[in-house]
Structure formats: structure tokens, C-alpha cells
Design a protein around this motif. Structure first.
Motif, PDB file in Angstrom:
ATOM      1  N   VAL A 156       0.725  -1.289   0.024  1.00  8.81           N
ATOM      2  CA  VAL A 156       0.115  -0.069   0.121  1.00  8.81           C
ATOM      3  C   VAL A 156       0.971   1.187   0.030  1.00  8.81           C
ATOM      4  CG1 VAL A 156      -1.932   1.141   1.297  1.00  8.81           C
ATOM      5  CG2 VAL A 156      -1.930  -1.225   1.060  1.00  8.81           C
ATOM      6  N   LEU A 157       2.099   1.147   0.850  1.00 15.22           N
ATOM      7  CA  LEU A 157       2.945   2.388   0.785  1.00 15.22           C
ATOM      8  C   LEU A 157       3.381   2.695  -0.635  1.00 15.22           C
ATOM      9  CD1 LEU A 157       4.757   1.705   3.998  1.00 15.22           C
ATOM     10  CD2 LEU A 157       3.244   3.708   3.482  1.00 15.22           C
ATOM     11  N   VAL A 158       3.623   1.725  -1.616  1.00 22.63           N
ATOM     12  CA  VAL A 158       4.053   1.896  -2.735  1.00 22.63           C
ATOM     13  C   VAL A 158       2.938   2.679  -3.631  1.00 22.63           C
ATOM     14  CG1 VAL A 158       4.458   0.723  -5.215  1.00 22.63           C
ATOM     15  CG2 VAL A 158       5.457  -0.099  -3.055  1.00 22.63           C
ATOM     16  N   GLY A 159       1.639   2.397  -3.435  1.00 21.06           N
ATOM     17  CA  GLY A 159       0.843   3.089  -3.980  1.00 21.06           C
ATOM     18  C   GLY A 159       0.700   4.598  -3.676  1.00 21.06           C
ATOM     19  N   ARG A 160       1.328   4.817  -2.544  1.00 28.88           N
ATOM     20  CA  ARG A 160       1.325   6.077  -1.763  1.00 28.88           C
ATOM     21  C   ARG A 160       2.272   7.298  -2.764  1.00 28.88           C
ATOM     22  NH1 ARG A 160      -2.510   9.361   0.009  1.00 28.88           N
ATOM     23  NH2 ARG A 160      -1.868  10.861   1.478  1.00 28.88           N
ATOM     24  N   HIS A 161       3.233   6.604  -3.383  1.00 25.73           N
ATOM     25  CA  HIS A 161       4.262   7.185  -4.035  1.00 25.73           C
ATOM     26  C   HIS A 161       4.025   8.567  -4.542  1.00 25.73           C
ATOM     27  CE1 HIS A 161       7.770   8.120  -6.804  1.00 25.73           C
ATOM     28  NE2 HIS A 161       8.349   7.447  -5.928  1.00 25.73           N
ATOM     29  N   THR A 162       3.028   8.571  -5.265  1.00 26.42           N
ATOM     30  CA  THR A 162       2.549   9.785  -6.080  1.00 26.42           C
ATOM     31  C   THR A 162       2.280  10.993  -5.392  1.00 26.42           C
ATOM     32  OG1 THR A 162       0.311   8.772  -6.375  1.00 26.42           O
ATOM     33  CG2 THR A 162       2.031   8.623  -8.119  1.00 26.42           C
ATOM     34  N   ARG A 163       1.883  10.641  -4.158  1.00 23.11           N
ATOM     35  CA  ARG A 163       1.145  11.825  -3.178  1.00 23.11           C
ATOM     36  C   ARG A 163       2.402  12.096  -2.245  1.00 23.11           C
ATOM     37  NH1 ARG A 163      -1.284  12.544  -6.959  1.00 23.11           N
ATOM     38  NH2 ARG A 163      -3.371  11.757  -7.295  1.00 23.11           N
ATOM     39  N   ALA A 171      -4.354   4.370  -2.595  1.00 22.80           N
ATOM     40  CA  ALA A 171      -3.474   5.188  -1.869  1.00 22.80           C
ATOM     41  C   ALA A 171      -2.795   6.313  -2.392  1.00 22.80           C
ATOM     42  CB  ALA A 171      -2.322   4.036  -1.474  1.00 22.80           C
ATOM     43  N   SER A 172      -3.490   6.103  -3.709  1.00 24.65           N
ATOM     44  CA  SER A 172      -2.842   7.522  -4.533  1.00 24.65           C
ATOM     45  C   SER A 172      -3.843   8.874  -4.565  1.00 24.65           C
ATOM     46  CB  SER A 172      -2.553   7.072  -5.942  1.00 24.65           C
ATOM     47  OG  SER A 172      -3.715   6.583  -6.671  1.00 24.65           O
ATOM     48  N   ASP A 173      -5.028   8.667  -3.565  1.00 29.76           N
ATOM     49  CA  ASP A 173      -6.239   9.253  -3.633  1.00 29.76           C
ATOM     50  C   ASP A 173      -6.722   9.831  -4.677  1.00 29.76           C
ATOM     51  OD1 ASP A 173      -5.659   9.311  -0.803  1.00 29.76           O
ATOM     52  OD2 ASP A 173      -4.325  11.155  -0.891  1.00 29.76           O
ATOM     53  N   PRO A 174      -7.344   8.818  -5.371  1.00 31.86           N
ATOM     54  CA  PRO A 174      -8.021   8.903  -6.955  1.00 31.86           C
ATOM     55  C   PRO A 174      -9.168   9.557  -6.594  1.00 31.86           C
ATOM     56  CG  PRO A 174      -7.945   6.576  -6.171  1.00 31.86           C
ATOM     57  CD  PRO A 174      -7.490   7.336  -5.333  1.00 31.86           C
ATOM     58  N   ARG A 205      -1.737   6.834   6.531  1.00 26.35           N
ATOM     59  CA  ARG A 205      -2.758   6.558   5.535  1.00 26.35           C
ATOM     60  C   ARG A 205      -3.009   5.298   5.001  1.00 26.35           C
ATOM     61  NH1 ARG A 205      -7.552   7.389   3.766  1.00 26.35           N
ATOM     62  NH2 ARG A 205      -7.707   7.450   1.321  1.00 26.35           N
ATOM     63  N   ALA A 206      -1.926   4.720   4.983  1.00 28.22           N
ATOM     64  CA  ALA A 206      -1.829   3.340   4.597  1.00 28.22           C
ATOM     65  C   ALA A 206      -2.480   2.400   5.292  1.00 28.22           C
ATOM     66  CB  ALA A 206      -0.264   2.669   4.370  1.00 28.22           C
ATOM     67  N   MET A 207      -2.342   2.699   6.714  1.00 32.75           N
ATOM     68  CA  MET A 207      -3.042   1.768   7.888  1.00 32.75           C
ATOM     69  C   MET A 207      -4.504   2.069   7.822  1.00 32.75           C
ATOM     70  SD  MET A 207      -1.245  -0.412   8.890  1.00 32.75           S
ATOM     71  CE  MET A 207      -2.232  -0.829  10.437  1.00 32.75           C
ATOM     72  N   LYS A 258      10.836  11.963   7.595  1.00 31.92           N
ATOM     73  CA  LYS A 258      10.456  11.161   8.509  1.00 31.92           C
ATOM     74  C   LYS A 258       8.886  11.597   8.719  1.00 31.92           C
ATOM     75  CE  LYS A 258      14.848  10.496  10.903  1.00 31.92           C
ATOM     76  NZ  LYS A 258      15.591  10.622  12.047  1.00 31.92           N
ATOM     77  N   ARG A 259       8.579  12.931   8.628  1.00 34.34           N
ATOM     78  CA  ARG A 259       7.070  13.527   8.780  1.00 34.34           C
ATOM     79  C   ARG A 259       6.343  12.737   7.690  1.00 34.34           C
ATOM     80  NH1 ARG A 259       8.111  17.925   9.814  1.00 34.34           N
ATOM     81  NH2 ARG A 259       8.222  18.859   7.549  1.00 34.34           N
ATOM     82  N   ALA A 260       6.830  13.015   6.417  1.00 37.40           N
ATOM     83  CA  ALA A 260       5.968  12.318   5.342  1.00 37.40           C
ATOM     84  C   ALA A 260       5.862  10.550   5.387  1.00 37.40           C
ATOM     85  CB  ALA A 260       6.604  12.735   4.011  1.00 37.40           C
ATOM     86  N   GLU A 261       6.835  10.038   5.874  1.00 33.22           N
ATOM     87  CA  GLU A 261       6.822   8.504   5.914  1.00 33.22           C
ATOM     88  C   GLU A 261       5.715   8.330   6.924  1.00 33.22           C
ATOM     89  OE1 GLU A 261      10.314   6.723   7.677  1.00 33.22           O
ATOM     90  OE2 GLU A 261      10.542   5.373   5.926  1.00 33.22           O
ATOM     91  N   ALA A 262       5.740   8.963   8.023  1.00 32.45           N
ATOM     92  CA  ALA A 262       4.785   8.784   9.001  1.00 32.45           C
ATOM     93  C   ALA A 262       3.389   8.962   8.452  1.00 32.45           C
ATOM     94  CB  ALA A 262       5.079   9.701  10.416  1.00 32.45           C
ATOM     95  N   GLU A 263       3.455  10.082   7.851  1.00 31.69           N
ATOM     96  CA  GLU A 263       2.065  10.316   7.250  1.00 31.69           C
ATOM     97  C   GLU A 263       1.614   9.225   6.269  1.00 31.69           C
ATOM     98  OE1 GLU A 263       2.316  14.138   5.706  1.00 31.69           O
ATOM     99  OE2 GLU A 263       2.146  15.423   7.825  1.00 31.69           O
ATOM    100  N   SER A 264       2.464   8.927   5.582  1.00 36.51           N
ATOM    101  CA  SER A 264       2.032   7.742   4.623  1.00 36.51           C
ATOM    102  C   SER A 264       1.747   6.303   5.124  1.00 36.51           C
ATOM    103  CB  SER A 264       3.215   7.454   3.463  1.00 36.51           C
ATOM    104  OG  SER A 264       3.525   8.724   2.779  1.00 36.51           O
TER     105      SER A 264
END
Length: 307
Positions: free
Chosen positions: A107-114, A175-178, A139-141, A130-136
């Protein structure tokens, strides 16, 4: 005096005159289709009708020979990763997961574009990264909770049952928020219980404000699910309307039963188009395949590996 306010649905997808030729053969011919906000639209048709080819034209995997594809009024670029960035995500008929990665990592892979962090930020691992990683991760969870997979976040994707692998593909696409989700046969290979769960999930996705366009061969599923249905036969749109209108159309019944009707293609023509599509897929240059896989992993990932 009571004032009534009417809300006009926004056109999310507008495909106009989409045509796809492979050499001298036409797989999709002048297809028009719209999908509005808050709507689930179905695309049906017998094998070889051009449904997946049409999907590939919508998502940048194929560049249409003719026609235009727009998302919320903006013409989509013919690159899969740019289509995803614009707000269109998809799944594939054949499950494509990173089978040796965990459910959460997929799911984190799908978050890449955001995510906005670049190469240097990733290498230095500063506060912004680190902040962006935590947010991703958060969202994935949320998406795994939404799809019922949160308890298996640390499981390898290849160890999930088939129905849950389908759910994971959908979670990764989300995860890409389409604003528009394209599903290519989301219930293929599912048992009746899994099919009902998939139907509930798609309704829940629609209720979150995401428009859905779905290809499916299960007629009971598609007619229960969709607000509108379009039927393709040999690359041409035969009929479009409410589920009641489409399932009552004699031409649709004839197409699925293999009964000829006026203007219907012959078996030889169908076979020629299917062969041309297969040849085009097999002869795609290696660099184009690599580019396509790299870009589509943001929503779909590579084809499932064989253990």
C-alpha cells in the motif's frame, strides 16, 4: 415558500471518440463514455470486445489512435504515472502485487505519487522525510482498516487468500487518493461470499466520493452494482443505459449467447483482433515495458511473482 437546490454532478471522466488500432485491425472504435461524480459505471461485453484495451487507453498504457480522454476537464497525458498523479487509479484483471513485500509495504508503494520528498530527502532522512513517511504509513493503515486487512499488515502479500489479494490491490490503488477508480474484473475467481464483500467495498468507495468504472463478466454483480452500464461488442459501444435497459436489450443477449445480429462481427474478425492485441503486448519494446511497470507500480505494482 420552499427553495429547492439541485446539484449537478461533475463529469469526472470524459472519453470521446476513443479508437485503438493495431496495424490494420481496430480493437476499439469511436467509443464515447462519461463517468460522473458519485457514480458507478459498468463496462460489459463478451471476450474480445475490447474492454481492457479501452481501459488501457484511459490510463495511458496505450496511446489511442484517435479520440480524447479527459479527467475533470483536463486532457490526460499518455503516461501511466502522470494519469495516476492526475487522479485516476486502476487495478488489473491479473493480480499484480509485490508478492515478497508485506501488505503494508504494497500500500505504501501506491502512496508514492502523493509524497513530495525527493531523492536527497530520502538519502538524508531529515525531519521532512520522516514526517512524510509517518503520514504515508498512517494513511496506508487507514486504507487497510477500510478494506479489512489491517490485522494482516505485516503478512507477505503472497500469503494472502485470493480474495484478500484483490482487496489489497484496491487498497494500493486507493493510496494514490484518486477521484476515479478503474476496476478490471475485480471479482474474477471469487466465490459468492467474496463477491458480496467486493460489492460492499465498491459501494463504500463510492460513498467516499470516488467515482468507479468497472469491467466485469458477472452479470448479476454488475447489474446490482452499477448506476449505468455500457456494453461493448467488438470494440464498439452497442448500448448504454440503466441496468434494466441494458439487460433487456435483445442485442446484448444475442452478443453474449453468440447469436448473430445485424452488423455483428464474425468469429474470424474477433479472432484477428484478439491476435493483434496479443501480438502488440508481446512486441512492446523492453524500455516501454520497463517504463510502464515503473509508473504503474504507484497504483498496481508488477505482475505477481511465482513463488
Amino acid at each position: 415558500m420552499t427553495t429547492t437546490t439541485t446539484t449537478t454532478a461533475e463529469t469526472v471522466l470524459d472519453a470521446s471518440g476513443v479508437t485503438m488500432r493495431f496495424g490494420g485491425l481496430t480493437a476499439v472504435r469511436s467509443v464515447d463514455l462519461t463517468v460522473n461524480s458519485g457514480e458507478i459505471v459498468g463496462l460489459i461485453g463478451p471476450n474480445g470486445a475490447g474492454k481492457t484495451t479501452f481501459f488501457n487507453c484511459l490510463t495511458g498504457l496505450y496511446v489511442p489512435t484517435e479520440g480524447r480522454v479527459s479527467y475533470k476537464g483536463t486532457v490526460l497525458p499518455p503516461k501511466p504515472h502522470l494519469v495516476t498523479q492526475a487522479g485516476v487509479a486502476r487495478t488489473f484483471q491479473n493480480i499484480r502485487l509485490f508478492s515478497n513485500m508485506t501488505v503494508l509495504e504494497n500500500v505504501l508503494v501506491g502512496r508514492h505519487t502523493r509524497t513530495k520528498e525527493g531523492l536527497w530527502s530520502a538519502l538524508l532522512r531529515g525531519p521532512g522525510f520522516k514526517r512524510a513517511e509517518a503520514e504515508s504509513r498512517e494513511r496506508a493503515m487507514e486504507l487497510l482498516e477500510f478494506t479489512g486487512l489491517a490485522a494482516k499488515a505485516d503478512h507477505l502479500a503472497r500469503n494472502l487468500p485470493y480474495g484478500e489479494q484483490r482487496k489489497l490491490e484496491i487498497a494500493r490503488a486507493l493510496a494514490s487518493d484518486p477521484g476515479l477508480l478503474l476496476l478490471d474484473e475485480p471479482t474474477a475467481g471469487m466465490n459468492p461470499q467474496e463477491t458480496r464483500a467486493a460489492e460492499d467495498l465498491i459501494f463504500a468507495i463510492r460513498d467516499q466520493g470516488i467515482a468507479v468504472l468497472v469491467i466485469e463478466h458477472d452479470m448479476r454483480f454488475i447489474f446490482n452494482l452499477c448506476d449505468r452500464v455500457a456494453c461493448l461488442v467488438q470494440g464498439e459501444k452497442l448500448v448504454e443505459g440503466s441496468p434494466e435497459v441494458v439487460q433487456g436489450d435483445d442485442r446484448v443477449v444475442a452478443a453474449y449467447l453468440g447469436t448473430p445480429f445485424e452488423g455483428a462481427p464474425g468469429a474470424e474478425e474477433v479472432a484477428e483482433v484478439e491476435a493483434a492485441e496479443a501480438e502488440a503486448a508481446a512486441s512492446t519494446p523492453a524500455d516501454a515495458v520497463s517504463e510502464g511497470r515503473e509508473s504503474t507500480t504507484r497504483t498496481t505494482g508488477p505482475e505477481k511473482e511465482t513463488p
